[in-house]
Design an enzyme around this catalytic site. Structure first.
Site, PDB file in Angstrom:
ATOM      1  N   ASP A  15      -1.102  10.148   0.175  1.00  0.00           N
ATOM      2  CA  ASP A  15      -0.016  10.718  -0.647  1.00  0.00           C
ATOM      3  C   ASP A  15       0.960  11.544   0.181  1.00  0.00           C
ATOM      4  O   ASP A  15       1.526  12.522  -0.302  1.00  0.00           O
ATOM      5  CB  ASP A  15      -0.577  11.578  -1.793  1.00  0.00           C
ATOM      6  CG  ASP A  15      -1.581  10.806  -2.616  1.00  0.00           C
ATOM      7  OD1 ASP A  15      -1.328   9.623  -2.870  1.00  0.00           O
ATOM      8  OD2 ASP A  15      -2.618  11.384  -2.996  1.00  0.00           O
ATOM      9  N   LYS A  18       4.483   8.057   2.208  1.00  0.00           N
ATOM     10  CA  LYS A  18       4.713   6.912   3.102  1.00  0.00           C
ATOM     11  C   LYS A  18       5.605   5.844   2.459  1.00  0.00           C
ATOM     12  O   LYS A  18       6.380   5.200   3.141  1.00  0.00           O
ATOM     13  CB  LYS A  18       3.377   6.270   3.500  1.00  0.00           C
ATOM     14  CG  LYS A  18       2.491   7.179   4.329  1.00  0.00           C
ATOM     15  CD  LYS A  18       1.180   6.504   4.691  1.00  0.00           C
ATOM     16  CE  LYS A  18       0.267   6.244   3.519  1.00  0.00           C
ATOM     17  NZ  LYS A  18      -0.237   7.424   2.822  1.00  0.00           N
ATOM     18  N   HIS A  43       2.129   3.932  -3.703  1.00  0.00           N
ATOM     19  CA  HIS A  43       3.333   4.165  -2.896  1.00  0.00           C
ATOM     20  C   HIS A  43       4.557   4.152  -3.808  1.00  0.00           C
ATOM     21  O   HIS A  43       4.873   3.137  -4.416  1.00  0.00           O
ATOM     22  CB  HIS A  43       3.452   3.107  -1.794  1.00  0.00           C
ATOM     23  CG  HIS A  43       2.375   3.233  -0.763  1.00  0.00           C
ATOM     24  ND1 HIS A  43       2.154   2.307   0.210  1.00  0.00           N
ATOM     25  CD2 HIS A  43       1.455   4.203  -0.556  1.00  0.00           C
ATOM     26  CE1 HIS A  43       1.145   2.701   0.977  1.00  0.00           C
ATOM     27  NE2 HIS A  43       0.705   3.845   0.518  1.00  0.00           N
ATOM     28  N   GLN A 226      -3.336   5.146   2.353  1.00  0.00           N
ATOM     29  CA  GLN A 226      -4.178   6.352   2.411  1.00  0.00           C
ATOM     30  C   GLN A 226      -3.817   7.165   3.668  1.00  0.00           C
ATOM     31  O   GLN A 226      -2.737   7.023   4.194  1.00  0.00           O
ATOM     32  CB  GLN A 226      -5.678   6.001   2.370  1.00  0.00           C
ATOM     33  CG  GLN A 226      -6.142   5.455   1.031  1.00  0.00           C
ATOM     34  CD  GLN A 226      -5.886   3.975   0.834  1.00  0.00           C
ATOM     35  OE1 GLN A 226      -6.046   3.187   1.746  1.00  0.00           O
ATOM     36  NE2 GLN A 226      -5.480   3.593  -0.352  1.00  0.00           N
TER      37      GLN A 226
HETATM   38  P1  IMP Z   1     -11.383   4.778  -3.383  1.00  0.00           P
HETATM   39  O1  IMP Z   1     -10.489   4.432  -2.255  1.00  0.00           O
HETATM   40  O2  IMP Z   1     -10.854   4.381  -4.726  1.00  0.00           O
HETATM   41  O3  IMP Z   1     -12.788   4.308  -3.168  1.00  0.00           O
HETATM   42  O4  IMP Z   1     -11.483   6.390  -3.440  1.00  0.00           O
HETATM   43  C1  IMP Z   1     -12.117   7.139  -2.425  1.00  0.00           C
HETATM   44  C2  IMP Z   1     -11.371   8.443  -2.164  1.00  0.00           C
HETATM   45  O5  IMP Z   1     -10.120   8.131  -1.570  1.00  0.00           O
HETATM   46  C3  IMP Z   1     -11.052   9.222  -3.440  1.00  0.00           C
HETATM   47  O6  IMP Z   1     -11.107  10.605  -3.151  1.00  0.00           O
HETATM   48  C4  IMP Z   1      -9.625   8.822  -3.748  1.00  0.00           C
HETATM   49  O7  IMP Z   1      -8.949   9.789  -4.503  1.00  0.00           O
HETATM   50  C5  IMP Z   1      -9.064   8.700  -2.335  1.00  0.00           C
HETATM   51  N1  IMP Z   1      -7.918   7.789  -2.269  1.00  0.00           N
HETATM   52  C6  IMP Z   1      -7.922   6.456  -2.260  1.00  0.00           C
HETATM   53  N2  IMP Z   1      -6.679   5.969  -2.165  1.00  0.00           N
HETATM   54  C7  IMP Z   1      -5.871   7.027  -2.096  1.00  0.00           C
HETATM   55  C8  IMP Z   1      -4.448   7.167  -1.952  1.00  0.00           C
HETATM   56  O8  IMP Z   1      -3.673   6.205  -1.860  1.00  0.00           O
HETATM   57  N3  IMP Z   1      -3.983   8.443  -1.910  1.00  0.00           N
HETATM   58  C9  IMP Z   1      -4.797   9.524  -1.971  1.00  0.00           C
HETATM   59  N4  IMP Z   1      -6.120   9.440  -2.096  1.00  0.00           N
HETATM   60  C10 IMP Z   1      -6.652   8.188  -2.157  1.00  0.00           C
END
Ligand code: IMP
Length: 426
Positions: A15, A18, A43, A226
């Site tokens: 976040d 990007k 995004h 991410q």
């Molecule tokens: P997952 O990727 O859905 O398995 O989530 C795992 C961790 O990564 C969690 O804490 C999510 O909130 C975080 N996360 C996954 N994608 C993003 C993103 O695009 N931005 C911020 N946090 C993310």
């Protein structure tokens, strides 16, 4: 390797803004590529055409001249992909012939989302607070070598046997979820059958395409998803995502050689946010934290969850910048700090009496380490939508200089608003 390519990577917990940076840079790119993650990304791109929130497609899709690729390191939810395509088409953005998915890209199936939900509910105390997009379970099945790849949609004769094997191997966990439909291979074959033709038309050899593009001197923009602190191997494990979000993921996720990445731009927000659980030493649970959340509109683009907010953490970013070999920085959301009397920046951590300016990220360290701050004066003048560095208040320039000097990396762009044009080229 001499190249005009660029790579955009997040250096925090995602976040960082990007999407906007990609949209700004891809006006000068022919190809935009995602190498990892899936529809967990959020995004946001705001242009004269409107506001677009992309989860799976590269943000570069919003510009009509680009070709977009999803590499083998991505996990692709076919239904989410088609929804995103339909959303863009409805907004007048032509996507036909502009999207390619690698043969090796693993599919995120309804089963993965059900398992993600199920495991997050098992024990709230150990939950990661994932985006529930099935990302972890899809990567887990990839590692178990039972996942279904995009190539299976092209080579129809292996699809059925792969699905039968997949459901057989997942049976214990699927049974514990208690949805009998998940146990029926024919049901999944039927579901995939409905999207198969559209997806299969986009499947190809992304590695070969990128090689050809390089030979023709096309400009490639590599779009990280991410942030580095969420990297499966290098982040704040276990509170991470399931892919390699840092520079290594680019090579492994696309099958391209070192050097092709070109200039590496590390994106940082002027403060820190995090969604989901896990340690966050500079977190603010006060009115300043609320100011950052409200002014920065810090609500998850994928889940709508309020993001946790806190001061900028240069100690953690120093580590991310090193890992990713960052050439230049991009600082986003500078305008969100407008109106604060003073601004704190974490420079190091104190842990068991020792000072760390390059902190390890293992959970126990991060949970108990205390941030060591420097305090800078804030500014009252608005920086919102500024496009020139000379118009910045001197305290804002001081804040940016402090970041560059401390990290030893110069800042190339500063973002001052959500619109793509609200950008200062330093
Ligand atoms: P997952 O990727 O859905 O398995 O989530 C795992 C961790 O990564 C969690 O804490 C999510 O909130 C975080 N996360 C996954 N994608 C993003 C993103 O695009 N931005 C911020 N946090 C993310």
């Amino acid at each position: 390797m001499k190249t005009n390519n660029k790579t955009v990577l997040g250096l925090q917990w995602g976040d960082e803004g990007k999407g906007k940076v990609i949209d700004y840079l891809c006006r000068d790119a022919d190809i935009v590529v995602r190498f990892g993650g899936g529809a967990n990304a959020g995004h946001t791109v705001v242009t004269d055409k409107g506001k677009f929130v992309l989860h799976l497609l590269p943000s570069g899709i919003v510009q009509s001249h680009t070709t977009c690729y999803l590499g083998a390191g991505v996990v692709c939810d076919p239904w989410a992909l088609l929804d995103e395509i339909d959303m863009l088409e409805k907004s007048g953005i032509n996507t036909v012939g502009r999207i390619f998915v690698d043969f090796g890209t693993h599919l995120v199936l309804p089963h993965h989302k059900a398992i993600d939900r199920h495991s997050e509910q098992l024990d709230k105390g150990t939950a990661i607070a994932t985006t529930l997009r099935g990302i972890g379970p899809a990567y887990a099945d990839k590692a178990l070598r039972i996942g279904i790849t995009a190539s299976a949609l092209c080579v129809r004769n292996t699809l059925e046997s792969n699905i039968k094997n997949f459901i057989l191997r997942k049976r214990p966990v699927l049974e514990s979820i208690g949805d009998p439909e998940l146990l029926l291979p024919d049901r999944l074959i039927e579901q995939l059958g409905k999207v198969e033709a559209r997806i299969a038309g986009m499947v190809g050899d992304v590695t070969a395409e990128l090689r050809q593009a390089s030979l023709k001197n096309k400009k490639i923009l590599f779009e990280g998803a991410q942030g580095t602190l969420l990297d499966i191997s290098l982040g704040t494990y276990p509170f991470v995502t399931s892919s390699s979000t840092s520079i290594g993921g680019l090579f492994g996720g696309l099958g391209v050689p070192p050097g092709i990445q070109g200039e590496v731009l590390g994106v940082i927000k002027a403060y820190t946010t995090r969604v989901g659980n896990g340690p966050f030493p500079t977190e603010l649970d006060d009115e300043i934290g609320e100011h950052l959340r409200q002014k920065g509109n810090e609500y998850g683009a994928t889940t709508g969850r309020p993001r946790r907010t806190g001061w900028l953490d240069l100690a953690a970013i120093r580590r991310s910048a090193y890992i990713c070999g960052v050439d230049k920085l991009v600082v986003t959301k500078l305008d969100v700090l407008d109106g604060l009397n003073e601004i704190k920046i974490c420079l190091a951590y104190r842990h068991k009496g020792q000072l760390y300016d390059f902190p390890p990220l293992y959970a126990d360290f991060f949970e108990t380490a205390e941030p060591v701050y420097d305090t800078l004066p804030g500014w009252s003048k608005s920086t919102s939508n500024l496009k020139s560095s000379s118009a910045l208040p001197k305290e804002a320039r001081g804040f940016l200089d402090f970041i560059q000097e401390n990290l030893g990396v110069s800042i190339k762009y500063v973002s001052t608003g959500s619109h793509t044009e609200s950008m200062i080229e330093m």
